[in-house]
Design a protein around this motif. Structure first.
Motif, short mmCIF file in Angstrom:
data_model
loop_
_atom_site.label_atom_id
_atom_site.label_comp_id
_atom_site.label_asym_id
_atom_site.label_seq_id
_atom_site.Cartn_x
_atom_site.Cartn_y
_atom_site.Cartn_z
N LEU A 1 0.80 -1.22 0.00
CA LEU A 1 0.00 0.00 0.00
C LEU A 1 0.84 1.28 0.00
O LEU A 1 0.38 2.31 -0.48
N ALA A 2 2.05 1.22 0.55
CA ALA A 2 2.87 2.43 0.69
C ALA A 2 3.06 3.18 -0.63
O ALA A 2 2.85 4.40 -0.69
N PRO A 3 3.46 2.52 -1.74
CA PRO A 3 3.61 3.27 -3.01
C PRO A 3 2.30 3.88 -3.50
O PRO A 3 2.30 4.99 -4.05
N ILE A 4 1.19 3.16 -3.30
CA ILE A 4 -0.11 3.67 -3.75
C ILE A 4 -0.50 4.90 -2.95
O ILE A 4 -0.96 5.91 -3.50
N VAL A 5 -0.33 4.84 -1.63
CA VAL A 5 -0.67 5.96 -0.76
C VAL A 5 0.22 7.16 -1.06
O VAL A 5 -0.24 8.31 -1.12
N PHE A 6 1.51 6.90 -1.28
CA PHE A 6 2.46 7.97 -1.59
C PHE A 6 2.05 8.71 -2.86
O PHE A 6 2.03 9.95 -2.91
N LEU A 7 1.68 7.95 -3.89
CA LEU A 7 1.24 8.54 -5.16
C LEU A 7 -0.08 9.30 -4.98
O LEU A 7 -0.23 10.43 -5.47
N ALA A 8 -1.02 8.69 -4.25
CA ALA A 8 -2.33 9.31 -4.06
C ALA A 8 -2.23 10.61 -3.27
O ALA A 8 -2.92 11.60 -3.59
N LEU A 9 -1.39 10.65 -2.26
CA LEU A 9 -1.23 11.87 -1.46
C LEU A 9 -0.65 13.01 -2.31
O LEU A 9 -1.10 14.16 -2.21
N SER A 10 0.34 12.68 -3.14
CA SER A 10 0.94 13.72 -3.99
C SER A 10 -0.08 14.29 -4.97
O SER A 10 -0.16 15.50 -5.18
N LEU A 11 -0.89 13.40 -5.57
CA LEU A 11 -1.92 13.85 -6.50
C LEU A 11 -2.99 14.68 -5.80
O LEU A 11 -3.42 15.72 -6.31
N THR A 12 -3.40 14.23 -4.63
CA THR A 12 -4.43 14.95 -3.88
C THR A 12 -3.99 16.37 -3.55
O THR A 12 -4.76 17.33 -3.69
N ALA A 13 -2.74 16.51 -3.11
CA ALA A 13 -2.23 17.84 -2.76
C ALA A 13 -2.22 18.77 -3.97
O ALA A 13 -2.49 19.97 -3.85
N LEU A 14 -1.93 18.22 -5.16
CA LEU A 14 -1.87 19.05 -6.36
C LEU A 14 -3.25 19.60 -6.76
O LEU A 14 -3.34 20.63 -7.43
N PHE A 15 -4.31 18.93 -6.35
CA PHE A 15 -5.65 19.42 -6.63
C PHE A 15 -5.97 20.69 -5.84
O PHE A 15 -6.93 21.40 -6.16
N LEU A 16 -5.15 20.98 -4.81
CA LEU A 16 -5.36 22.20 -4.01
C LEU A 16 -4.65 23.40 -4.60
O LEU A 16 -4.82 24.52 -4.10
N ILE A 17 -3.84 23.19 -5.64
CA ILE A 17 -3.04 24.25 -6.23
C ILE A 17 -3.78 24.86 -7.42
O ILE A 17 -4.20 24.14 -8.33
N PRO A 18 -3.93 26.20 -7.46
CA PRO A 18 -4.54 26.85 -8.63
C PRO A 18 -3.62 26.70 -9.84
O PRO A 18 -2.47 27.15 -9.79
N ILE A 19 -4.12 26.10 -10.92
CA ILE A 19 -3.30 25.84 -12.09
C ILE A 19 -3.80 26.57 -13.33
O ILE A 19 -3.04 27.27 -14.01
N THR A 20 -5.09 26.45 -13.61
CA THR A 20 -5.63 27.07 -14.82
C THR A 20 -6.25 28.44 -14.56
O THR A 20 -6.58 29.15 -15.50
#
Length: 321
Positions: free
Chosen positions: A81-100
């Motif tokens: 689970l560790a690699p999956i959680v690591f990837l998911a956390l990074s993606l989740t945090a990026l959704f909080l960043i204004p991009i467009t």
């Protein structure tokens, strides 16, 4: 006004969501490898795609095809689970960043606190990944990651909270909007905070001189030593996303983020700022030597924490005045 479900699904999965972020993460890795190679008088990625731009994708696909081995004595559920959680956390945090635009895909008052929590959980995941591997190299790497976090977590939090204090918002989007409304980047008002955040992000990313948890010359690959195949591919992708996340945080909090600049769309402005930060981080990791873990922790507490506290005091006086 309620958003169309199909539009929302497209934004989450394609643009500016998962697919777009993953492509940016691969591009960030290519930029990092190219910058470091040039500074060290090497070529870096060269043959796969134009100037090797597709090499990170090729490396990822190659790892997916490799044998996936789980050590016999490892804690299998956590190890898987560790690699999956690591990837998911990074993606989740990026959704909080204004991009467009100046509003993030997932924006709310207090999302800055959630972002800091996710950054902490990423290190906790790293520690668990090393601990569950039941390898001396992985265990040492995981413990070093946890110790390193003790050193930089407080100045990192203060460097993120101070802009919130000035802008009067605990939302990353709110901080970006405040800079746009006032026509000034926070790096101008708080250069000390920018420097502190830059140093802390080097430690968060385990970039030289803070690559102590995965020091190749000392502990093979540190907490990632026992991972292979698909698990290692997910960890590598998660680390690329984390580089993109760290650069996005710096560009949004201190450089104005996704703001309109005449005829240039906000997303292009955001990408230019973020890639410039990636180049700066890569340059710093290429020109320094690795610290020892005791030097890192003591240096953070002795110098960076007092400077971060001073930054908060100065910002409080400025806001109060």
């Amino acid at each position: 006004m309620a958003q169309d479900p199909l539009t929302l699904i497209f934004q989450i999965l394609i643009f500016p969501g998962i697919a777009f972020l993953i492509l940016l993460a691969f591009l960030a890795e290519w930029i990092d490898r190219k910058v470091v190679a040039r500074i060290q008088s090497r070529y870096g990625p060269l043959y796969t795609g134009f100037s090797g731009i597709l090499q990170p994708i090729a490396d990822f696909l190659k790892l997916l095809s490799k044998e996936d081995i789980t050590p016999e004595w490892a804690d299998r559920p956590v190890f898987t689970l560790a690699p999956i959680v690591f990837l998911a956390l990074s993606l989740t945090a990026l959704f909080l960043i204004p991009i467009t635009s100046e509003n993030a895909l997932a924006s709310f008052e207090g999302d800055l606190i959630l972002l800091m929590f996710i950054l902490t959980m990423l290190i906790v995941t790293v520690f668990l990944a090393g601990y569950c591997s039941v390898s001396p190299f992985s265990l040492i790497g995981g413990v070093r990651a946890a110790l390193q976090m003790i050193g930089y977590e407080i100045p990192l939090a203060l460097a993120l909270i101070t802009p919130a204090l000035v802008s009067g918002s605990l939302s990353i989007s709110g901080i970006v909007q405040w800079q746009s409304l006032n026509g000034v980047w926070l790096i101008i008002l708080q250069p000390l905070g920018f420097g502190i955040l830059l140093i802390c992000m080097l430690a968060e990313l385990e970039f030289v001189p803070f690559d102590i948890p995965e020091a190749e010359t000392e502990i093979v690959a540190g907490w990632m030593t026992e991972f292979s195949g698909r698990k290692l591919a997910l960890l590598r992708l998660g680390k690329n996303l984390k580089v993109l996340l760290a650069s996005s945080i710096i560009s949004s909090i201190y450089l104005g983020g996704a703001q309109s600049a005449g005829f240039i769309p906000p997303v292009i402005v955001f990408l230019i700022k973020t890639f410039l930060v990636i180049i700066l981080l890569s340059f710093l990791r290429a020109v320094f030597a690795r610290f020892r873990i005791d030097q890192m922790v003591s240096g953070m507490w002795r110098y960076l924490v007092p400077l971060a506290v001073l930054q908060v005091i100065l910002a409080s006086i400025g806001v109060g005045g």
